[in-house]
Design an enzyme around this catalytic site. Structure first.
Site, short mmCIF file in Angstrom:
data_model
loop_
_atom_site.label_atom_id
_atom_site.label_comp_id
_atom_site.label_asym_id
_atom_site.label_seq_id
_atom_site.Cartn_x
_atom_site.Cartn_y
_atom_site.Cartn_z
N SER A 1 43.43 60.56 69.66
CA SER A 1 42.47 59.84 70.51
C SER A 1 42.78 58.35 70.62
O SER A 1 42.16 57.65 71.41
CB SER A 1 41.04 60.04 69.99
N LYS B 1 31.67 56.81 68.93
CA LYS B 1 32.60 55.71 69.20
C LYS B 1 31.94 54.64 70.08
O LYS B 1 32.13 53.44 69.84
CB LYS B 1 33.86 56.26 69.88
CA CA Z 1 40.31 56.20 69.30
#
Ligand code: CA
Ligand code: CA
Ligand code: CA
Ligand code: CA
Ligand code: CA
Ligand code: CA
Ligand code: CA
Ligand code: CA
Ligand code: CA
Ligand code: CA
Ligand code: CA
Ligand code: CA
Lengths: 227, 227, 227, 227, 227, 227
Positions: D100, D143
């Protein structure tokens, strides 16, 4: 299947000697003839030569090949960055360990590089220093007996092992035993006479010329001496 | 799925022979046809050729590929530092071990390099020394029977294994068995006649020319002989 | 998340097919669409091209990439020593094994090299020999059904697997099934028409021109045929 | 210790986003800002550029770096065979896994190569295909919340993850969320305006020019679309 | 045996600082002086420079060397593709782990490349980003006390660790503590004044010149700032 | 078998010293003479020199070879990218560990490169920094006694170990003990006088010329000094 000859001459093919049961402690060794074959080819990479050795070599055997490569790279009359060198232990499906085939490897490779045939009525055993001195090995008696059983006429052994050979009466005087201290002596005994051999020894003599400062009572290269 | 042909001719494709159950001791072997395919391509690195071999090869099989590479690098009429060589064992998802496919690999690669078709009505088995001598293998009877079952017309075996073949009566006289001692004999039997083949053998003859000092009663290259 | 398209055309992107539960013995397979994406870039080393493949590939999958590289190195119209080739299996965080993605990898890479778009309403499965023959794979029925579920219009399968496809009634006549024997047939079906495609096939035709000695009744390249 | 900035602009420095506890199944993720720093230097080998990535990367993370390298090698305006590229995950002493951070790595490296500063009031997360499409990741809600807690103004997320973001009320409207489908969109958002940036996008436009045969209704590059 | 100096100046030799018992959790650390020595030589491969680091380095320490190499490759005034760089941790027979020696390695190597002596009455500790920012480390109090015990006059620490130093009364005002944020500040403190040093800093100034678009209120390089 | 000499001079051959039982804690050491042989050859790769070391070296011993290579690459009067360097520990079939052979390796290799004979009535022990300072080792008393038992006349030891030597009465005044602080002192003691030696020391003097800024009270190179 017999995988070696006991007469004639072959390029790149040496009758090495090995012992079985070497790892079983005090048990008596059994010797065998273990052929070693070498070939040289154009290298697969421009300007980079490789050395390949097959036969399931153990760690010490791999290091022995590395040490021996110092000897043939030093002696070679060809540019080894243009050549691949293949070394094959024949029939060692269970693997091979130790450094006692060092003189055999050196002789097979130098024969293949220089295209000088090797006497096939001869076998050999011996370790090597990177500077070409022959070093002692184990199991010499069993190895000499194996060479006799194989119908060979001559066997090369390290000079430092000469005193270790104690043959059964039935083996006495059945083979010529040649003690050696340097790879030059090995090559002199094992390679057939030829113009190529003469050129090889002229090149070696040039390499061995001792520096002017060395004491005159010493040879340029000295073997392992008994204490 | 049948993954091989039993007639016609193909570049880079050989009907190898393998045995199953080879690791189960005294049990009888079962032979199978194991195709081996080779291809050559421009190399991915300028001046550096690689050899790739797939089929989950075991340690001895990998060393066999290395030994065989000595043979095709020596014989090749092309600069192998400009080529990548791909060797594929077909259908060996469980892996493949041993060196008995050596003659098959050599033949497939040399066919691919030289673009000479290989007879597909023929199978072969045999180990190889780095100098091109054919060495004995195991399971030859089962392999010959597998070649017959596959409808093939000819099978190449090591000369040193010729005496090992004991066929069941139903297999007698069903196939031409060709004993060989060198890779040249293998190629002569397996490759289709062509101008390229003629050129290949002229090149090989040049390489095998024996050094002047070799004894006249010896061939330049000698196979493994029975004791 | 849907990570593939089922219409249009994309350079370097193929709808591959995989099966889940392939390692669980007799259990029925479940097919999935597994996209494979390829890209080419200037190489990071002058004169040395690399092939990178990601997606946690198992040993057989890595060998499949190596075999496929023989095919695209042979066919490529560009000098691959100046290019790096990147191959990415999308979404295989648990790893991927087997060689049934070989035709997909070959097609994605050749599309990326030649900049010819691939039809996205099509999926494919098939193993490959290093000489470009399509070899059989497992799980074809599940894969074809997965292609139908994904709304695709065409699916490429190995000719040798054509007889293995037994669709449930609800899947009958829902997709065009295209059996193939060579990578050329795969590319002909999968690549969009273009000038680049025309040039590619002219180059392939030149490579496949059979040697003059091959028997006239044989095609220059032949697939795996049923016994 | 705070190891990142939340304002200004830096060359080669990106505020990545990671989640902790990602391996503990259903448990709620905790997001953190994970800075990624890149630098380029003259390569240590003439004609050979290397990519180094530190921070105890797991297997998937290493493959992500390899995939990302396809993107920056393709886009780079410099000859990468003359440069070494260093990528550093800051503070990941326990290791880092997953893909990611792919968009963050790509942005940091391209910034370092082109010497274009990156906005430090912005964070990002997203996986990448080798052809530059942004692929979905896990833990986006955590996030985004971490980016808000860090006082950042903008956060880049994959378009295919946009629907996954479910913020607690206290986080609503606290940050600008930017969904993206391609690396070009990421770079456009993250890089500061400059002449260098203008030149970069002219080069990218040239690379993306679709082949003439592609259907006019398709963009040259398409992202992962929801089903 | 004391293996370091506490006065004078040496090329390529830095008094690093380490802690023992760092892996035993809450226990108090014991600091030691750990000398790091660097040497440069002509490379053994034409056009290829190598970095060697000895002392049984753990994984994080090896990555730290890799990160530091970005710094000295960027700063170096010599072509590092012609040089081999040797880095030696003295006396770490039990191995060394962590990245807190990064500033010491960078300083030793840059001193060896530029032949600028390093002050031996000074010790240092600090991690580094690949762009030359000094990052925080652990155990700074123990390290500062070890420097005092060793009779040193100055100790360099990361600015972000300055607040962590809590010295026992007997250590108060016994050493000059120098907080730093960048490798340039480290070099400025540690390298002896010389013409070579002046040239080095002119080169660094050139490298650090900020791009024209960066906001004028930001320095070209910024350290880790407390939150 | 005695594998060393105790008089005369040899190129590339050093009488090293080792201890047995070094891993058994408080037990008293037994010293032995361990010959180390070096050879140089043309390299097998154009423009790339390699260092090979055999004798089943442990991790610390391998790092010692790497550190020593910094010393001989710096000092060498030949272009080492054209040479392969072979280092052989004689008779260490059980492996060898530690860095106390560093001075022996350096001396053997430099002798082989420069073709200057080494005195064989001399043995040595000592570790080395990459900048050529001699560092302390363990077991010096046992090593000195082994040198006496071997009939040698001189033994080189690290100056920092001089105080550790406590000989039994029967060994008192039986050998000349030479404490050294740098590799130059080792070479000066061990190499036979010759024109080649004179040239070597002129080259070393040039390398050691201290930078103009170094404090005049410091030597250009300083050994490890007792606290
Ligand atoms: Ca990331
Ligand atoms: Ca032997
Ligand atoms: Ca000698
Ligand atoms: Ca076979
Ligand atoms: Ca022969
Ligand atoms: Ca598939
Ligand atoms: Ca064909
Ligand atoms: Ca696209
Ligand atoms: Ca430190
Ligand atoms: Ca900066
Ligand atoms: Ca020693
Ligand atoms: Ca010094």
């Amino acid at each position: 299947y017999k995988t070696f000859h006991n007469k004639g001459a072959e390029v790149g093919t040496v009758n090495g000697l090995a012992v079985m049961g070497a790892n079983s402690g005090m048990a008596e060794y059994t010797g065998i003839v273990m052929p070693i074959v070498a070939e040289i080819t154009p290298s697969q990479t421009k300007g980079h030569g490789s050395v390949f050795a097959t036969g399931k070599l153990g760690d010490i055997a791999k290091e022995a090949v590395q040490n021996v490569s110092a000897v043939f790279k030093k002696i070679s009359g060809k540019d080894l960055s243009d050549l691949d060198i293949h070394i094959q232990f024949i029939g060692t499906y269970e693997g091979v360990e130790g450094d006692s085939a060092s003189v055999s490897i050196a002789t097979a490779v130098i024969s293949a590089i220089e295209e000088i045939p090797i006497k096939q009525n001869l076998a050999m055993t011996g370790s090597l220093s990177v500077r070409g001195n022959v070093l002692p090995v184990g199991g010499v008696t069993a190895k000499v007996e194996a060479a006799i059983d194989a119908g060979l006429d001559e066997v090369i052994v390290p000079a430092s092992n000469f005193g270790d050979i104690i043959l059964d009466q039935k083996y006495t005087d059945k083979i010529k035993i040649i003690p050696v201290s340097t790879i030059e002596e090995v090559l002199d005994e094992a390679l057939e006479k030829s113009d190529e051999k003469k050129l090889l020894f002229e090149r070696i003599a040039e390499l061995l010329k001792p520096p002017s400062t060395i004491s005159p009572s010493k040879k340029g290269r000295t073997g392992t001496s008994a204490a």
